[in-house]
Scaffold this active site. Structure first.
Site, PDB file in Angstrom:
ATOM      1  N   HIS A   1       0.811  -1.217   0.000  1.00 48.43           N
ATOM      2  CA  HIS A   1       0.000   0.000   0.000  1.00 48.43           C
ATOM      3  C   HIS A   1       0.848   1.273   0.000  1.00 48.43           C
ATOM      4  O   HIS A   1       0.333   2.352  -0.263  1.00 48.43           O
ATOM      5  CB  HIS A   1      -0.982  -0.006   1.180  1.00 48.43           C
TER       6      HIS A   1
ATOM      7  N   ASP B   1      -0.150  -7.488   1.396  1.00 49.11           N
ATOM      8  CA  ASP B   1       0.339  -6.124   1.588  1.00 49.11           C
ATOM      9  C   ASP B   1       1.859  -6.085   1.656  1.00 49.11           C
ATOM     10  O   ASP B   1       2.451  -5.466   2.534  1.00 49.11           O
ATOM     11  CB  ASP B   1      -0.274  -5.481   2.838  1.00 49.11           C
TER      12      ASP B   1
ATOM     13  N   SER C   1       4.590   2.465   7.933  1.00 50.96           N
ATOM     14  CA  SER C   1       4.197   1.354   7.066  1.00 50.96           C
ATOM     15  C   SER C   1       5.365   0.877   6.210  1.00 50.96           C
ATOM     16  O   SER C   1       6.046   1.671   5.554  1.00 50.96           O
ATOM     17  CB  SER C   1       3.053   1.783   6.141  1.00 50.96           C
TER      18      SER C   1
END
Length: 243
Positions: A93, A140, A216
């Site tokens: 992402h 992901d 992230s």
């Protein structure tokens, strides 16, 4: 915060990946498969020293800035996991645009300066262009290849998820939004989660180490300085709205 667990590089190399770069890149990925020799031996005698973990691993943690011609973009973190092939592991992402489900048109990577000043104008210099080789939006995870690495940049060693237990001390390095660059936070493994979000094989650790947007794609690191997971998501409120 939930953290994807496992020998993620090996999994990427062997997975039935949903998203791919142009076919010319495929042979390189196949060659990147690594042996899984099972759990690493326990290091019961190794103390958890956050400063030592940071000094060992932070050189291999990068900042990722993605942008499109429209001016939109994304910020995240990544880990050098193969210095020889100049490959970086991060979240899908971070590098895959929601609107197109394809990589951002520009993906730049910044490496940690020898001395952090806290001034982004001085700390974020000489970006390196990255190419998204493979990604899997369900897991992901994404694998990048950069044009070059600064001399002496090491790869972060890969730990094994079976060597991790609830209560183990861990560290996270990343770039939280409205926070500093290459920040260090610490916590413990709170529990393990299988098939997170209903995605088969998306096994995860939950940790109380502070993680925010911008972390992230960064590493969750054990006491030996090995990466045991990818910082992926966080929970701020429960379903009923309680913080």
């Amino acid at each position: 915060a939930h953290v994807l667990a496992g020998a993620v590089y090996s999994a990427l190399a062997q997975a039935d990946l949903k998203g791919r770069a142009p076919a010319a890149s495929a042979p390189a990925a196949a060659a990147a498969t690594v042996e899984d020799d099972g759990p690493a031996p326990a290091e019961a005698g190794v103390p958890f020293e956050p400063k030592a973990v940071y000094q060992k691993a932070s050189k291999s943690v990068v900042l990722i800035l993605c942008a499109a011609g429209s001016g939109s973009g994304e910020l995240g973190t990544g880990s050098v996991i193969d210095a020889g092939r100049r490959r970086i592991l991060t979240n899908a992402h971070v590098v895959i645009q929601d609107s197109t489900r394809k990589p951002w048109s520009r993906v730049n990577v910044y490496f940690k300066p020898a001395k952090l000043t806290g001034d982004t104008q001085r700390d974020l210099v000489d970006p390196v262009t990255a190419k998204v080789l493979f990604w899997d939006s369900g897991l992901d995870l994404a694998l990048l290849e950069v044009d070059r690495l600064p001399a002496g940049t090491p790869a972060i060693a890969l730990g094994h998820p079976d060597s991790v237990s609830v209560g183990d001390r861990v560290a996270a390095i990343g770039h939280p939004e409205q926070g500093g660059l290459w920040t260090l936070t610490t916590g413990v493994i709170s529990t393990v989660l299988a098939d997170l979000g209903g995605v088969q094989g998306k096994d995860a650790f939950q940790t109380d180490a502070s993680i925010n947007r911008g972390n992230s794609g960064g590493p969750l690191i054990d006491r030996s300085g090995s990466i045991i997971g990818v910082n992926t998501s966080m929970a701020r409120k429960a379903a009923d709205g309680l913080t």
